[in-house]
Write a protein that holds these residues in place. Structure first.
Motif, PDB file in Angstrom:
ATOM      1  N   GLY A   1       0.763  -1.174  -0.050  1.00 22.20           N
ATOM      2  CA  GLY A   1      -0.171   0.144   0.052  1.00 22.20           C
ATOM      3  C   GLY A   1       0.873   1.288  -0.128  1.00 22.20           C
ATOM      4  N   GLY A   2       1.727   1.163   0.873  1.00 20.18           N
ATOM      5  CA  GLY A   2       2.825   2.456   1.047  1.00 20.18           C
ATOM      6  C   GLY A   2       3.476   2.665  -0.389  1.00 20.18           C
ATOM      7  N   ILE A   3       4.090   1.850  -1.006  1.00 22.07           N
ATOM      8  CA  ILE A   3       4.696   1.881  -2.209  1.00 22.07           C
ATOM      9  C   ILE A   3       3.901   2.261  -3.401  1.00 22.07           C
ATOM     10  CG2 ILE A   3       6.195   0.802  -4.029  1.00 22.07           C
ATOM     11  CD1 ILE A   3       7.538  -0.819  -1.503  1.00 22.07           C
TER      12      ILE A   3
ATOM     13  N   GLY B   1      10.253  -2.952 -13.897  1.00 26.96           N
ATOM     14  CA  GLY B   1       9.480  -3.168 -12.707  1.00 26.96           C
ATOM     15  C   GLY B   1       8.788  -2.055 -11.824  1.00 26.96           C
ATOM     16  N   TYR B   2       9.540  -1.121 -11.850  1.00 24.67           N
ATOM     17  CA  TYR B   2       9.290   0.310 -11.296  1.00 24.67           C
ATOM     18  C   TYR B   2       7.983   0.893 -12.464  1.00 24.67           C
ATOM     19  CZ  TYR B   2       8.911   5.343 -11.296  1.00 24.67           C
ATOM     20  OH  TYR B   2       8.428   6.624 -11.249  1.00 24.67           O
ATOM     21  N   LEU B   3       8.078   0.781 -13.596  1.00 25.75           N
ATOM     22  CA  LEU B   3       6.928   1.279 -14.437  1.00 25.75           C
ATOM     23  C   LEU B   3       5.461   0.462 -14.134  1.00 25.75           C
ATOM     24  CD1 LEU B   3       8.870   2.237 -17.413  1.00 25.75           C
ATOM     25  CD2 LEU B   3       7.624   3.831 -15.861  1.00 25.75           C
ATOM     26  N   ARG B   4       5.788  -0.679 -13.816  1.00 33.22           N
ATOM     27  CA  ARG B   4       4.681  -1.525 -13.749  1.00 33.22           C
ATOM     28  C   ARG B   4       3.856  -1.152 -12.323  1.00 33.22           C
ATOM     29  NH1 ARG B   4       2.253  -3.036 -17.569  1.00 33.22           N
ATOM     30  NH2 ARG B   4       1.399  -5.045 -16.634  1.00 33.22           N
TER      31      ARG B   4
ATOM     32  N   TYR C   1       1.664  -4.497  -7.449  1.00 29.89           N
ATOM     33  CA  TYR C   1       2.095  -4.178  -6.331  1.00 29.89           C
ATOM     34  C   TYR C   1       3.483  -4.465  -6.188  1.00 29.89           C
ATOM     35  CZ  TYR C   1      -2.700  -4.305  -4.614  1.00 29.89           C
ATOM     36  OH  TYR C   1      -4.019  -3.888  -4.486  1.00 29.89           O
ATOM     37  N   PHE C   2       4.264  -4.037  -5.051  1.00 27.86           N
ATOM     38  CA  PHE C   2       5.678  -4.063  -4.929  1.00 27.86           C
ATOM     39  C   PHE C   2       5.874  -5.538  -4.928  1.00 27.86           C
ATOM     40  CE2 PHE C   2       9.156  -4.792  -2.026  1.00 27.86           C
ATOM     41  CZ  PHE C   2      10.316  -4.389  -2.762  1.00 27.86           C
TER      42      PHE C   2
END
Length: 269
Positions: free
Chosen positions: A74-76, A213-216, A223-224
């Protein structure tokens, strides 16, 4: 992330061998694996609406319907999600399905040519593609079985949720899996071959994979933990396929049988 990079560095060190240490390939056996795996992935995509769960199995909600999403995801999500998620999603597709394979195959060819071993590149490319296909098939299977609700769907009220075969395929990220399998397989091969450009192959591939991964997450598609799972599984398959199944100490054969082939594998380390 630091621990993950350390692990990948150890994989690179483990894969390093003398330049004379060749990778074994069997065009018929490897070609069969690629063809069957590729057809399987295509068919699973074509029939995704029938294979994907229509309702989430992993919904991140309590029995009473209240939100049960873990704090890390949730935070990420809140920190990295773009206001224009469609743009991030489009960029992630370009990174994962265009830039990542171009980097893996192109830099692999460059590394081989730089050391006067361009004749080895077709075999390197076959192993890279084989790694990507196997990683993609594993990812698709687990996605269908796990059925995790995607973040953009999870955020909607029950009455607003769309009905789409993509809704419950969040775990784990396919784009990230593909990018890491390409990066690690091409890096492992370059290290095993002893190519002098191996560090460039590793650095570029992993940068593209991390960016994917960041862009996903930025596109609110994963989610992370979905991205972390994709990175781990892609890296594992990307390392094991060249280092274990194509190591010079292994042997793989394929014997034709009616309707297909029997593939056998043996080796010592």
């Amino acid at each position: 992330m630091r621990k993950a990079l350390v692990c990948l560095a150890l994989l690179a060190q483990a894969a390093r061998a003398n330049a004379e240490d060749e990778l074994r390939t069997n065009v018929y056996a490897d070609g069969t694996i690629i063809a069957v795996g590729g057809i399987g992935w295509i068919l699973s995509s074509v029939y995704q609406s029938q294979l994907a769960p229509s309702v989430c199995k992993w919904c991140d909600r309590n029995v009473d319907g209240s939100d049960a999403l873990n704090g890390v995801d949730g935070g990420i999500r809140d920190a990295l999600k773009w206001s224009n998620t469609d743009a991030a999603n489009t960029l992630s597709g370009a990174m994962g399905f265009v830039i990542a394979p171009t980097a893996a195959l192109g830099l692999g060819a460059l590394a081989a040519d730089h050391d006067g071993r361009i004749k080895d590149w077709p075999y390197d490319a076959m192993i890279i593609v084989e790694s990507a296909v196997l990683a993609a098939d594993l990812n698709q299977t687990i996605k269908f079985l796990v059925g995790r609700e995607r973040p953009y769907v999870h955020a909607l009220a029950a009455s607003q949720k769309p009905i789409d075969s993509e809704d419950n395929l969040s775990f784990y990220s396919g784009h990230t899996t593909l990018a890491f399998s390409l990066a690690v397989s091409s890096g492992t091969i370059a290290s095993m071959r002893g190519y002098r450009y191996a560090p460039l192959v590793w650095a570029t591939g992993l940068t593209v994979a991390v960016g994917t991964g960041y862009l996903r997450i930025a596109g609110d598609r994963h989610y992370f933990t979905d991205v972390l799972g994709g990175a781990a599984m892609g890296a594992i398959v990307g390392f094991l396929v060249p280092y274990v199944f194509h190591h010079s100490g292994t042997k793989m054969d394929a014997s034709p049988v009616p309707g297909g082939a029997v593939i056998t594998w043996s080796g010592t380390w």
